[in-house]
Design an enzyme around this catalytic site. Structure first.
Site, PDB file in Angstrom:
ATOM      1  N   LYS A   1     -20.279 -20.012 -10.837  1.00 60.56           N
ATOM      2  CA  LYS A   1     -19.583 -19.783 -12.107  1.00 60.56           C
ATOM      3  C   LYS A   1     -18.147 -19.344 -11.850  1.00 60.56           C
ATOM      4  CE  LYS A   1     -20.366 -19.493 -16.634  1.00 60.56           C
ATOM      5  NZ  LYS A   1     -21.391 -20.162 -17.433  1.00 60.56           N
TER       6      LYS A   1
ATOM      7  N   TYR B   1       0.854  -1.192   0.000  1.00 67.19           N
ATOM      8  CA  TYR B   1       0.000   0.000   0.000  1.00 67.19           C
ATOM      9  C   TYR B   1       0.890   1.243   0.000  1.00 67.19           C
ATOM     10  CZ  TYR B   1      -4.276   2.643   0.708  1.00 67.19           C
ATOM     11  OH  TYR B   1      -5.316   3.507   0.538  1.00 67.19           O
TER      12      TYR B   1
END
Length: 753
Positions: free
Chosen positions: A97, A42
């Site tokens: 999926k 970060y």
């Protein structure tokens, strides 16, 4: 027709609830432990790739997950065959999926459900999310909105947008048709094709076949109102009108006369036997309605033995299954950083699938399906679990994408690319699938000894409902019933065979057998009665010894060493009898077997050689070619230690035995498992990293396994007990119902026997 598994509402809900709600986790792929790691991940480190991407947007594929991230997006207006359930209710399907993307092609995927039925709002939302993803998979959106949404997004976005309900079915249908016409000695440009079902999938099927050479005038499309002919006005839209033809036929029955091919994406029973009789010689019938086809293969073959029939169901041959297409289409498209998935890429996928089905089928695929598969009328489409799919289909898709100019970053060496694809896949799934398939083929009567434990009962129910065979539970009827009811499986009581000392007619025979074995070991008849009638581990073992079951699973409620001792009253199960415990350890796509984790407390060199031999047998039972390493804290004699001496001598024992597998030692674990470290010892006998580790003692085996399980989150199967006359498997006390089911499948498959 194959046995169909029975899935209850309770089991389906439990699957989605445990061990955590849903089917997806997100894991960091970079170190996140130290302050420096976080500074790189970060602020301030992240600013560097941000600036690089702002300067050159293509580098987003290098510095972020964009290049391997697909969004599965729906508004829930056409969920499976359930209709308009809404966005939230579609989430389990979209998660599913996403799981399939990962399982079959190592594509990272996230599900997004948009709460709108307005096509413009849907389009805007997806378009605005474009920078996040390398591709968009649209799912379960009703027609005709799905056509508008997909086409507009394809025009507005520079990444692949693919509505799988349309094109996934079309690609697999096309692959099957290529081979069906090959077997029928017909050409696509000559055949008469009838399609019933003018929805998203049906229209996409016909459009793709026309792109492959089918002639417009030879294709008749039908919907619920009959033939779509030129001049028809009722129930029409622009997508149907594009396929209207000049014809006198007005009904499906009329259209079917003389047809070479029928494609159905409509409804159960839409096709009659008379319609099939009216078709041309060697008719091709793809009855793809789910869950029930337009006509069943049995009904079609009853009147036309020359018919080639495919359906959408897994319990019939020739399943038209979208999972053969979309994972590999996206894999190939992502790897060339494609701007789109075009017709040429879809056709390349279909042709590669068809070609694969014409080749010899690997034994591991036949093992997984419990039957030999070879190209012919009952095998025109590859099976979803064919391991060759991952390295055969994406390269064909990528090549077509490069040739048609949609690739941002072409692949120079497609052969090397295929090898990297093969390395992506986790072998653990294929191992477990093969075991389950062999268990279903064996149809063993499995004895579950601990019917007083709800985990065991759930495993027994799953064993039977998954079509593996008959589950025989040792327990009291009322107790079993109460425990099953407590987890919502009360209806399963009628399915299970519940056996105990009170209701068996064989108790006297069991006691006689046991007395003959133990009378010179300090057991009197009262002791024998207590063992046979009151100890379920002994009782279950006696059942197996007398042929009243084909395999035994136990150990979930008692320590494994204690259970092994009880089993030893009935079977020869000690170290001197040749019994060995081998544990399968699966972690990050790697499989390693460790022995002995159960029987030998402190094995000598000959014992270690036997353990190696048993481990190699288990490995081969799992479809793994064994490479055995005798591991220690020393490598090839250094440092010198009396403790390591037996590990050095054990390979010499195998030399005398003349075994037919690779082995070497002694060596440290890093030498055994790390290819680069192993390369420092060019004289090693092993051709690659070891997959069977023989350790110095049972305590070191146990420590190794439990450390990997607790610290690394490894999946553990075993210990698998080998060397007994009958298949007996002992679970650990912290086993889940699924772990117990895996052990039952092991016993049914006679792994290690």
């Amino acid at each position: 027709m194959a046995n169909k598994s029975k899935v209850t509402r309770e089991e389906a809900l439990t699957y989605h609830l445990e061990p955590r709600p849903g089917k997806i986790d997100i894991q960091a792929s970079t170190p996140m432990t130290t302050q420096r790691d976080l500074s790189l991940a970060y602020s301030p480190g992240v600013a560097v790739p941000c600036e690089a991407i702002a300067e050159n947007p293509e580098t987003a594929y290098d510095y972020t997950t964009k290049g391997n991230l697909v969004a599965v997006i729906s508004n829930g207006t056409a969920v499976l065959g359930l209709g308009n359930l809404g966005a939230l209710a579609s989430k389990p399907v979209m998660e599913g999926k996403a799981v399939l993307f990962k399982r079959f092609a190592d594509v990272n995927s996230i599900d997004i459900e948009l709460d709108t039925e307005d096509p413009d709002e849907f389009i805007k939302a997806v378009r605005l999310m474009g920078p996040s993803f390398g591709g968009i998979n649209l799912e379960d959106i009703k027609a005709p909105e799905c056509f508008i949404i997909e086409q507009t997004l394809k025009e507005q976005m520079d990444i692949p947008v693919f509505h799988d309900d349309q094109h996934g079915t079309a690609v697999i249908c096309a692959a099957g048709l290529i081979n069906a016409l090959h077997l029928s000695n017909k050409k696509i440009e000559d055949v008469k094709i009838v399609l019933n079902g003018a929805g998203a999938a049906g229209i996409a099927c016909l459009e793709l076949l026309k792109a492959m050479g089918a002639r417009h005038d030879n294709c008749i499309m039908c919907d619920t109102k009959g033939v779509i002919y030129q001049g028809r006005t009722e129930g029409m839209n622009q997508w149907k009108s594009a396929h209207a033809v000049k014809t006198e036929a007005r009904s499906l029955e009329d259209a079917m006369k003389g047809a070479d091919v029928f494609l159905g994406v409509s409804a159960k029973g839409a096709v009659t036997q008379d319609m099939v009789l009216s078709m041309a010689d060697n008719p091709v019938i793809f009855a793809m309605a789910n869950p029930d086809p337009e006509i069943t293969p049995e009904e079609a073959h009853e009147v036309r033995v020359d018919a080639i029939v495919a359906t959408g169901r897994s319990d019939y041959p020739n399943q038209v299954n979208n999972v053969l297409g979309f994972p590999y289409l996206f894999r190939g498209a992502l790897d060339i950083h494609a701007r789109a998935i075009n017709d040429e890429m879809k056709i390349a996928c279909a042709e590669a699938l068809a070609e694969l089905a014409r080749e010899d089928v690997p034994d591991e695929v036949a093992m997984a399906y419990g039957r030999k598969l070879s190209f012919g009328r009952d095998y025109i489409i590859p099976t979803p679990f064919d391991p060759r799919l991952i390295h055969r289909i994406p390269p064909a898709v990528a090549k077509a994408g490069m040739e048609t100019g949609v690739a941002r970053r072409p692949i120079i060496d497609l052969d090397a690319y295929a090898q990297t694809l093969n390395a992506r896949m986790d072998p653990t799934a294929s191992v477990l699938r093969g075991i389950n398939a062999r268990a279903r083929a064996a149809q063993a009567r499995m004895i579950f000894a601990e019917g007083d434990d709800v985990r065991v009962l759930r495993a027994a129910v799953a064993y039977q409902r998954n079509g593996m065979g008959k589950a025989v539970v040792v327990g009291r009827d009322a107790d079993v019933k109460q425990k099953l009811e407590s987890v919502g499986l009360g209806d399963a009581v009628r399915e299970l065979q519940i056996v105990n000392a009170a209701n068996t007619q064989h108790l006297d025979a069991y006691k006689s057998f046991l007395y003959d074995r133990l009378q010179r070991k300090g057991f009197d008849r009262q002791d024998i009665h207590r063992l046979a009638a009151r100890d379920r581990h002994v009782f279950a073992s006696l059942m197996l010894a007398h042929g009243h079951g084909d395999g035994l699973v136990t150990g979930a409620t008692r320590k494994s060493a204690h259970v092994l001792g009880l089993i030893g009253h009935v079977f020869d199960a000690t170290a001197k009898d040749g019994a060995v415990g081998v544990t399968v350890l699966m972690h990050k796509g790697k499989i390693v077997l460790i022995g002995d984790t159960l029987v030998h407390e402190w094995p000598d060199a000959e014992d270690l050689a036997l353990i190696a031999q048993r481990g190699a047998t288990v490995a081969r039972s799992l479809g793994i070619e064994p490479r055995v390493a005798f591991v220690s804290f020393s490598t090839y004699g250094y440092p010198v230690s009396e403790r390591a001496e037996k590990m050095h001598l054990a390979p010499q024992v195998l030399d005398k035995w003349g075994v037919d597998f690779e082995y070497d030692g002694e060596m440290t674990v890093d030498v055994a498992l790390n290819r680069d470290v192993m390369a420092q010892y060019p004289f090693t006998r092993l051709s690659g990293p070891a997959n069977v580790l023989v350790v110095p003692a049972r305590h070191s085996a146990s420590i190794s396994v439990k450390l990997m399980q607790e610290m690394a989150g490894a999946t553990i199967i075993g210990p698998i007990l080998t060397g007994l006359e009958h298949p007996v498997q002992i679970c650990s006390t912290n086993s889940t119902a699924n772990d117990i089911l895996n052990m039952a499948a092991m016993a049914a498959s006679r792994i290690g026997h």
